[in-house]
Design an enzyme around this catalytic site. Structure first.
Site, PDB file in Angstrom:
ATOM      1  N   HIS A   1      -4.907   7.220   1.515  1.00 25.36           N
ATOM      2  CA  HIS A   1      -4.789   5.937   0.784  1.00 25.36           C
ATOM      3  C   HIS A   1      -6.160   5.356   0.458  1.00 25.36           C
ATOM      4  O   HIS A   1      -7.048   5.298   1.299  1.00 25.36           O
ATOM      5  CB  HIS A   1      -3.886   4.933   1.500  1.00 25.36           C
TER       6      HIS A   1
ATOM      7  N   GLU B   1      -1.567   0.910   1.092  1.00 28.56           N
ATOM      8  CA  GLU B   1      -0.924   1.339   2.342  1.00 28.56           C
ATOM      9  C   GLU B   1      -0.978   0.222   3.373  1.00 28.56           C
ATOM     10  O   GLU B   1      -0.026  -0.001   4.109  1.00 28.56           O
ATOM     11  CB  GLU B   1      -1.626   2.586   2.899  1.00 28.56           C
TER      12      GLU B   1
HETATM   13 ZN   LIG Z   1      -4.776   4.093   7.026  1.00 30.17          ZN
END
Ligand SMILES: [Zn+2]
Length: 463
Positions: free
Chosen positions: A283, A329
């Protein structure tokens, strides 16, 4: 045998042991011996390429040095996304593009915490992500320290009008994080006016760790922040001595309207079955502290590096290998959900999904979730990584970004396993690239490249 000869024999034994370690050969007659043979040369080329350069570490350093941290809604995140797209194109990756995602936009603002009684002094703190703020002049109240939820709920009258501190030493992330995520609402439901948590991490050098909280539906929302392990222990000692301690918490934290962000995608299209896809990634967003280098800039760069090396070495597999840098995320997983929804019809053609989000320290192998037959296959493939000691396949492969897709279509899942101090740095100002060893990053890139390449190349689909 004379001494000279003994020395030679010992040397030969060491040499052949080293060679064996570098070119893992299975026991004669084992089925792995034959089916893996075509992959030994590409695997050693990928490993050789990775170990010959610190390109991945340099790229990660550039990302953090240039754009800093990358919280959803920040300019740093969007500039980093634009940069990643341009760099993937320069690397010669195919089908490089972004996919739009609306992300929450939480802003920390100014914040402080101080002891007002018995003597005035400031404490180090970080507000928790998604927290509301305090009134402009702050919230001042007596603190009550609890060691768990049982202590919180034992004497409910003690909580009303107070600031609750959860002083829960770190065991594992899974076990301890609940006090950060649901602790504020549980304290609020008993009338607490604010919540503090002992940082979710091992004792370090008086560094607070941020991270998100989740307000429960139907409970009042109160502001919440993390303090250091050292200050949590200190407030515990003061309470245990019978000292009444008052604190003042000030936080400007608030949400702005949802912002535009993007998942970044780049591919090496499969030469025979391009519709079948192996996904690898990390991410691109981070918390608004440090430079998000272990969480998760490293995961992005190292999976991207695996694809860059395949391209550079002209190793185009039978199936498509796709790198995805997910957005958001940390405080929403909206990138992960957008990926699942966008590819709903194609998830059945996702052969495997791999996430790297535990830091890029010394790689030991991979977690794997899937059928027993697939696990056996992956364990054999991982034997190609014995030379870099990254051949261990552990119980479960998972990640917040691959999770929604993996669950929706029952896709085999893998995660990079590493040996390192991830939770010491996690969500702190100290999450910077200097904590990462370039050689570890190279080994991790090699390991991911070999696994992804073989799974994308082998004639039979992994299942
Ligand atoms: Zn992470």
């Amino acid at each position: 045998m004379n001494d000279m000869l003994t020395a030679r024999v010992v040397l030969l034994v060491i040499l052949s042991a080293t060679l064996l370690a570098e070119t893992p050969a299975p026991p004669p007659g084992s089925p792995a011996a034959t089916w893996l043979d075509p992959y030994r040369d590409p695997a050693s080329r990928l490993i050789g390429e990775a170990l010959s350069t610190s390109f991945a570490w340099e790229r990660l350093a550039l990302l953090g040095d240039t754009f800093g941290n990358r919280l959803s809604g920040s300019q740093g995140l969007e500039a980093a996304i634009d940069w990643a797209v341009a760099e993937m194109k320069k690397d010669g990756l195919e089908n490089v593009h972004t996919e739009p995602v609306k992300v929450p936009h939480w802003v920390r603002g100014r914040e402080s915490l101080e002891i007002t009684l018995p003597h005035s002094m400031p404490l180090v703190m970080l507000g928790l992500g998604n927290s509301i703020g305090t009134p402009a002049d702050g919230i001042e109240a007596e603190v009550v320290v609890v060691r768990n939820f049982e202590e919180l709920e034992a004497v409910p009258n003690r909580i009303k009008g107070r600031i609750v501190l959860y002083n829960v030493p770190f065991t594992t992330y899974g076990e301890t994080v609940q006090f950060r995520s649901s602790g504020p609402s549980r304290a609020a439901s008993l009338g607490a006016v604010a919540a503090l948590v002992r940082s979710v991490g091992p004792p370090g050098l008086r560094l607070p760790h941020t991270g998100s909280l989740r307000y429960a539906d139907g409970s009042p929302q109160i502001p919440a922040a993390a303090i250091t392990t050292e200050d949590a222990d200190r407030l515990q000692r003061m309470q245990d001595r019978g000292t009444r301690v008052r604190l003042r918490l000030k936080m400007d934290a608030h949400f702005l309207p949802d912002a535009d962000s993007f998942n970044v995608v780049g591919e090496l299209r499969g030469r025979e079955r391009p519709a079948e896809v192996v996904v690898i990634g990390g991410h691109i967003d981070s918390w608004d502290v440090g430079t998000g280098s272990t969480d998760d800039g490293g995961g992005c760069v190292v999976t991207w590096e695996a694809l860059r090396m395949m391209k550079k070495l002209n190793l185009r597999p039978r199936r498509t290998v796709r790198v995805v840098l997910w957005t958001n995320e940390e405080n929403g997983t909206r990138g992960a959900l957008a990926y699942r929804d966008r590819y709903k019809e194609q998830l059945k053609d996702h052969v495997m999904m791999l996430e790297s989000d535990s830091g890029v320290f010394r790689p030991t192998g991979f977690g794997f979730s899937g059928s027993e037959a697939a696990r056996a296959k992956v364990t054999e493939i991982a034997s190609l990584l014995r030379g870099i000691q990254a051949d261990r396949i552990s119980a479960s492969g998972e990640g917040a970004d691959i999770g929604p897709s993996v669950q929706a279509a029952n896709i085999p899942a893998m995660s990079l396993d590493v040996d390192g101090n991830y939770f010491l740095l996690h969500h702190t100002q100290a999450d910077t690239v200097d904590k990462i060893d370039p050689a570890d990053m190279s080994r991790a890139a090699a390991a991911i490249a070999v696994i992804a390449h073989v799974i994308a190349e082998m004639p039979d689909r992994l299942n």
